[in-house]
Design a protein around this motif. Structure first.
Motif, PDB file in Angstrom:
ATOM      1  N   ASN A  36       0.847  -1.193   0.000  1.00  0.00           N
ATOM      2  CA  ASN A  36       0.000   0.000   0.000  1.00  0.00           C
ATOM      3  C   ASN A  36       0.878   1.236   0.000  1.00  0.00           C
ATOM      4  O   ASN A  36       2.032   1.188   0.442  1.00  0.00           O
ATOM      5  CB  ASN A  36      -0.890   0.028   1.253  1.00  0.00           C
ATOM      6  N   TYR A  37       0.317   2.351  -0.441  1.00  0.00           N
ATOM      7  CA  TYR A  37       1.083   3.597  -0.505  1.00  0.00           C
ATOM      8  C   TYR A  37       1.637   3.957   0.881  1.00  0.00           C
ATOM      9  O   TYR A  37       2.755   4.441   1.016  1.00  0.00           O
ATOM     10  CB  TYR A  37       0.179   4.720  -1.044  1.00  0.00           C
ATOM     11  N   LYS A  38       0.838   3.667   1.930  1.00  0.00           N
ATOM     12  CA  LYS A  38       1.277   3.988   3.290  1.00  0.00           C
ATOM     13  C   LYS A  38       2.539   3.205   3.673  1.00  0.00           C
ATOM     14  O   LYS A  38       3.363   3.691   4.446  1.00  0.00           O
ATOM     15  CB  LYS A  38       0.141   3.643   4.258  1.00  0.00           C
TER      16      LYS A  38
ATOM     17  N   GLY B 133      -6.673  -6.220   0.478  1.00  0.00           N
ATOM     18  CA  GLY B 133      -5.885  -5.440   1.423  1.00  0.00           C
ATOM     19  C   GLY B 133      -6.562  -4.124   1.778  1.00  0.00           C
ATOM     20  O   GLY B 133      -7.762  -3.933   1.548  1.00  0.00           O
ATOM     21  N   THR B 134      -5.788  -3.220   2.346  1.00  0.00           N
ATOM     22  CA  THR B 134      -6.344  -1.910   2.722  1.00  0.00           C
ATOM     23  C   THR B 134      -6.900  -1.180   1.505  1.00  0.00           C
ATOM     24  O   THR B 134      -7.964  -0.563   1.569  1.00  0.00           O
ATOM     25  CB  THR B 134      -5.260  -1.055   3.420  1.00  0.00           C
ATOM     26  N   ALA B 135      -6.176  -1.258   0.381  1.00  0.00           N
ATOM     27  CA  ALA B 135      -6.638  -0.546  -0.820  1.00  0.00           C
ATOM     28  C   ALA B 135      -8.009  -1.068  -1.254  1.00  0.00           C
ATOM     29  O   ALA B 135      -8.933  -0.297  -1.528  1.00  0.00           O
ATOM     30  CB  ALA B 135      -5.623  -0.724  -1.949  1.00  0.00           C
TER      31      ALA B 135
ATOM     32  N   ALA C 122      -7.038   5.013 -11.678  1.00  0.00           N
ATOM     33  CA  ALA C 122      -7.720   3.728 -11.902  1.00  0.00           C
ATOM     34  C   ALA C 122      -6.783   2.524 -11.944  1.00  0.00           C
ATOM     35  O   ALA C 122      -7.215   1.413 -11.664  1.00  0.00           O
ATOM     36  CB  ALA C 122      -8.538   3.795 -13.186  1.00  0.00           C
ATOM     37  N   THR C 123      -5.513   2.726 -12.262  1.00  0.00           N
ATOM     38  CA  THR C 123      -4.618   1.552 -12.272  1.00  0.00           C
ATOM     39  C   THR C 123      -4.051   1.270 -10.893  1.00  0.00           C
ATOM     40  O   THR C 123      -3.421   0.242 -10.679  1.00  0.00           O
ATOM     41  CB  THR C 123      -3.430   1.737 -13.246  1.00  0.00           C
ATOM     42  N   GLY C 124      -4.241   2.204  -9.946  1.00  0.00           N
ATOM     43  CA  GLY C 124      -3.709   2.020  -8.590  1.00  0.00           C
ATOM     44  C   GLY C 124      -4.521   1.003  -7.803  1.00  0.00           C
ATOM     45  O   GLY C 124      -5.500   0.431  -8.295  1.00  0.00           O
TER      46      GLY C 124
ATOM     47  N   ILE D 294      -2.358  12.049  -3.174  1.00  0.00           N
ATOM     48  CA  ILE D 294      -1.057  11.918  -3.852  1.00  0.00           C
ATOM     49  C   ILE D 294      -0.739  13.205  -4.611  1.00  0.00           C
ATOM     50  O   ILE D 294       0.381  13.694  -4.593  1.00  0.00           O
ATOM     51  CB  ILE D 294      -1.062  10.715  -4.823  1.00  0.00           C
ATOM     52  N   ALA D 295      -1.752  13.791  -5.260  1.00  0.00           N
ATOM     53  CA  ALA D 295      -1.500  15.005  -6.043  1.00  0.00           C
ATOM     54  C   ALA D 295      -1.435  16.229  -5.137  1.00  0.00           C
ATOM     55  O   ALA D 295      -0.613  17.124  -5.359  1.00  0.00           O
ATOM     56  CB  ALA D 295      -2.578  15.189  -7.104  1.00  0.00           C
ATOM     57  N   SER D 296      -2.288  16.278  -4.121  1.00  0.00           N
ATOM     58  CA  SER D 296      -2.296  17.445  -3.219  1.00  0.00           C
ATOM     59  C   SER D 296      -3.211  17.194  -2.023  1.00  0.00           C
ATOM     60  O   SER D 296      -4.253  16.560  -2.161  1.00  0.00           O
ATOM     61  CB  SER D 296      -2.809  18.677  -3.972  1.00  0.00           C
TER      62      SER D 296
ATOM     63  N   GLY E   3     -15.624  11.697   2.698  1.00  0.00           N
ATOM     64  CA  GLY E   3     -14.232  11.320   2.969  1.00  0.00           C
ATOM     65  C   GLY E   3     -14.195   9.904   3.529  1.00  0.00           C
ATOM     66  O   GLY E   3     -15.061   9.506   4.301  1.00  0.00           O
ATOM     67  N   ILE E   4     -13.191   9.155   3.101  1.00  0.00           N
ATOM     68  CA  ILE E   4     -13.094   7.746   3.516  1.00  0.00           C
ATOM     69  C   ILE E   4     -11.901   7.570   4.456  1.00  0.00           C
ATOM     70  O   ILE E   4     -10.781   7.977   4.135  1.00  0.00           O
ATOM     71  CB  ILE E   4     -12.891   6.838   2.269  1.00  0.00           C
ATOM     72  N   ASP E   5     -12.165   6.966   5.609  1.00  0.00           N
ATOM     73  CA  ASP E   5     -11.093   6.628   6.542  1.00  0.00           C
ATOM     74  C   ASP E   5     -11.162   5.134   6.795  1.00  0.00           C
ATOM     75  O   ASP E   5     -12.039   4.666   7.510  1.00  0.00           O
ATOM     76  CB  ASP E   5     -11.276   7.395   7.857  1.00  0.00           C
TER      77      ASP E   5
HETATM   78  N1  LIG Z   1      -8.238   7.320   3.406  1.00  0.00           N
HETATM   79  C1  LIG Z   1      -7.930   6.053   3.509  1.00  0.00           C
HETATM   80  O1  LIG Z   1      -8.406   5.335   4.380  1.00  0.00           O
HETATM   81  C2  LIG Z   1      -7.008   5.447   2.491  1.00  0.00           C
HETATM   82  C3  LIG Z   1      -6.891   4.066   2.365  1.00  0.00           C
HETATM   83  C4  LIG Z   1      -6.078   3.548   1.344  1.00  0.00           C
HETATM   84  C5  LIG Z   1      -5.383   4.413   0.531  1.00  0.00           C
HETATM   85  N2  LIG Z   1      -5.491   5.753   0.739  1.00  0.00           N
HETATM   86  C6  LIG Z   1      -4.795   6.704  -0.128  1.00  0.00           C
HETATM   87  O2  LIG Z   1      -5.451   6.636  -1.391  1.00  0.00           O
HETATM   88  C7  LIG Z   1      -4.495   6.901  -2.412  1.00  0.00           C
HETATM   89  C8  LIG Z   1      -4.514   5.778  -3.418  1.00  0.00           C
HETATM   90  O3  LIG Z   1      -4.062   4.598  -2.792  1.00  0.00           O
HETATM   91  P1  LIG Z   1      -3.598   3.387  -3.676  1.00  0.00           P
HETATM   92  O4  LIG Z   1      -3.329   2.267  -2.751  1.00  0.00           O
HETATM   93  O5  LIG Z   1      -4.576   3.192  -4.776  1.00  0.00           O
HETATM   94  O6  LIG Z   1      -2.237   3.947  -4.274  1.00  0.00           O
HETATM   95  P2  LIG Z   1      -1.499   3.511  -5.613  1.00  0.00           P
HETATM   96  O7  LIG Z   1      -1.637   2.043  -5.803  1.00  0.00           O
HETATM   97  O8  LIG Z   1      -0.153   4.124  -5.545  1.00  0.00           O
HETATM   98  O9  LIG Z   1      -2.361   4.188  -6.769  1.00  0.00           O
HETATM   99  C9  LIG Z   1      -2.493   5.562  -6.915  1.00  0.00           C
HETATM  100  C10 LIG Z   1      -2.744   5.850  -8.388  1.00  0.00           C
HETATM  101  O10 LIG Z   1      -2.944   7.258  -8.538  1.00  0.00           O
HETATM  102  C11 LIG Z   1      -2.384   7.667  -9.784  1.00  0.00           C
HETATM  103  N3  LIG Z   1      -1.345   8.660  -9.474  1.00  0.00           N
HETATM  104  C12 LIG Z   1      -0.199   8.469  -8.799  1.00  0.00           C
HETATM  105  N4  LIG Z   1       0.489   9.621  -8.697  1.00  0.00           N
HETATM  106  C13 LIG Z   1      -0.251  10.550  -9.305  1.00  0.00           C
HETATM  107  C14 LIG Z   1      -0.088  11.943  -9.541  1.00  0.00           C
HETATM  108  N5  LIG Z   1       0.977  12.610  -9.094  1.00  0.00           N
HETATM  109  N6  LIG Z   1      -1.041  12.588 -10.210  1.00  0.00           N
HETATM  110  C15 LIG Z   1      -2.125  11.923 -10.668  1.00  0.00           C
HETATM  111  N7  LIG Z   1      -2.324  10.607 -10.484  1.00  0.00           N
HETATM  112  C16 LIG Z   1      -1.413   9.943  -9.805  1.00  0.00           C
HETATM  113  C17 LIG Z   1      -1.815   6.447 -10.447  1.00  0.00           C
HETATM  114  O11 LIG Z   1      -2.842   5.893 -11.263  1.00  0.00           O
HETATM  115  P3  LIG Z   1      -2.881   6.164 -12.853  1.00  0.00           P
HETATM  116  O12 LIG Z   1      -1.488   5.958 -13.345  1.00  0.00           O
HETATM  117  O13 LIG Z   1      -3.861   5.155 -13.350  1.00  0.00           O
HETATM  118  O14 LIG Z   1      -3.359   7.549 -13.046  1.00  0.00           O
HETATM  119  C18 LIG Z   1      -1.577   5.502  -9.292  1.00  0.00           C
HETATM  120  O15 LIG Z   1      -1.564   4.173  -9.685  1.00  0.00           O
HETATM  121  C19 LIG Z   1      -3.145   7.083  -1.702  1.00  0.00           C
HETATM  122  O16 LIG Z   1      -2.948   8.452  -1.462  1.00  0.00           O
HETATM  123  C20 LIG Z   1      -3.352   6.377  -0.383  1.00  0.00           C
HETATM  124  O17 LIG Z   1      -2.500   6.873   0.624  1.00  0.00           O
HETATM  125  C21 LIG Z   1      -6.288   6.274   1.688  1.00  0.00           C
END
Ligand SMILES: NC(=O)c1ccc[n+]([C@@H]2O[C@H](COP(=O)([O-])OP(=O)(O)OC[C@H]3O[C@@H](n4cnc5c(N)ncnc54)[C@H](OP(=O)(O)O)[C@@H]3O)[C@@H](O)[C@H]2O)c1
Length: 336
Positions: free
Chosen positions: A43-45, A128-130, A158-160, A248-250, A269-271
């Motif tokens: 996960n990103y975290k 997982g968490t994602a 969408a690919t994340g 990730i962007a801001s 908002g999702i936690d």
């Molecule tokens: N709030 C919560 O409870 C919670 C839980 C899980 C995750 N999160 C957060 O949600 C976000 C996504 O998590 P994830 O696990 O899906 O992460 P990930 O697998 O890294 O996917 C994020 C996706 O965002 C796109 N991306 C990455 N950098 C970017 C940028 N600078 N500008 C635009 N698009 C960008 C890419 O997709 P494309 O290449 O397809 O555009 C990337 O695959 C993270 O910030 C994570 O920390 C939060």
């Protein structure tokens, strides 16, 4: 009693060093349930924790890994017994509690979810968490009254991890999903997951000061933040639901009241980390049951845990596609 763990240390200078090493059960924090981890995930975290981000992990050396699936070794809580298959996602696991990039974790019993009958440990970690976060987004769309016949759902990033699972679940439930990605070469992957079409993330962002844009989306799963979230909020149909979870962007959000008071928008908002345990169990049952996409194994790849360092780097660079699962080496539990 010894087990193997991935241990990250951060020097005063900020230099990060990580090793696969032996740890002892006595090194683990106190907790009611000792679990032998079979699978973890990326996960990103985990990238933030393993690169010394003090907002995620205060003290090092530390073992990251916010997700784990495995079998109970010992439990002080009668709800769990030795050999039970369980999963833990979120709470403080892998942040300031020694995480699941290790053969053992020890955690409070309220963090532990019994493995749903229809879910294998490896599948739980493909989510997982994602994936659980994607599940919470889907639940909010459904609770917001967004139905498949209402129109297209936008999923960003969408690919994340979150995005790809959201695409798969929503399309499986009959929604028309538009997948926003920075890289249109992922077309085949996203169409295979069930996306009806792709949108280039860069062209989706509208920098104008218009408070409302053309009404497009019945619902949105926004995972990136910044311009994509701000544009999505201004581009919905009436009474739409927009869920957002990432930054990730801001971390900033500039918007106005117009989408809310003129279109009745719900912004949710999702936690996932601190999701109450009863809701968590309910959502895991849905993920194991009606929501389980036929493409689940396609969107995840399982690697041996030696690949942890390179995969952590990739996710930090935004280069991960779908979900990555780590298989931990088998532990001889006869000594435990
Ligand atoms: N709030 C919560 O409870 C919670 C839980 C899980 C995750 N999160 C957060 O949600 C976000 C996504 O998590 P994830 O696990 O899906 O992460 P990930 O697998 O890294 O996917 C994020 C996706 O965002 C796109 N991306 C990455 N950098 C970017 C940028 N600078 N500008 C635009 N698009 C960008 C890419 O997709 P494309 O290449 O397809 O555009 C990337 O695959 C993270 O910030 C994570 O920390 C939060």
């Amino acid at each position: 009693m010894k087990f193997k763990a991935y241990l990250v240390d951060v020097a005063e200078s900020g230099d990060v060093k990580a090793t696969f090493t032996d740890r002892s059960i006595d090194d683990l924090p106190k907790g009611d349930v000792l679990i032998n981890i079979h699978y973890s995930s990326l996960n990103y975290k985990d990238h933030l924790s393993s690169s010394g981000h003090r907002g995620i992990t205060r003290n090092y050396p530390h073992t990251p890994g916010v997700d784990g699936a495995g079998r109970v070794l010992r439990s002080k809580d009668s709800r769990f017994k030795e050999g039970d298959e369980v999963l833990v996602t979120g709470h403080d696991l892998g942040m300031n509690t020694s995480g699941a990039y290790a053969q053992c974790i020890q955690v409070p019993s309220d963090w532990v979810v019994p493995m749903p009958e229809k879910l294998k440990m490896e599948e739980a970690m493909i989510y997982g968490t994602a994936g659980f976060t994607a599940g919470q987004c889907v639940e909010q769309l459904v609770q917001g009254g967004v139905r498949p016949e209402d129109g297209p759902i936008l999923v960003t990033g969408a690919t994340g991890g979150v995005g790809s699972v959201a695409v798969a679940i929503l399309s499986g439930l009959g929604y028309e999903v538009m997948a926003a990605t920075r890289d249109l070469s992922n077309k085949e992957f996203l169409l295979e997951l069930g996306a009806a079409g792709l949108v280039d993330s860069a062209t989706l962002i509208d920098d104008s000061s218009k408070p409302l844009l053309k009404s497009r989306w019945a619902g949105v799963v926004e995972t990136v933040g910044g311009g994509l979230l701000e544009t999505a909020i201004r581009s919905t149909q009436r009474r739409a639901t927009v869920t957002f979870c990432g930054m990730i962007a801001s971390p900033e959000l500039n918007t106005s009241v117009y989408p809310f008071i003129l279109r009745g928008l719900r912004l949710i908002g999702i936690d996932s980390a601190e999701c109450p345990i009863n809701l968590k169990k309910l959502l895991w049952e849905k993920l194991a049951g009606d929501w389980k996409p036929s493409t689940l194994s396609y969107l995840g790849k399982t690697l041996s845990w030696e690949h942890i360092p390179e995969e952590l780097e990739k996710i930090g660079e935004g280069k991960t596609r779908g979900r990555v699962v780590f298989a931990l080496p088998l532990l001889d539990v006869s000594n435990f």
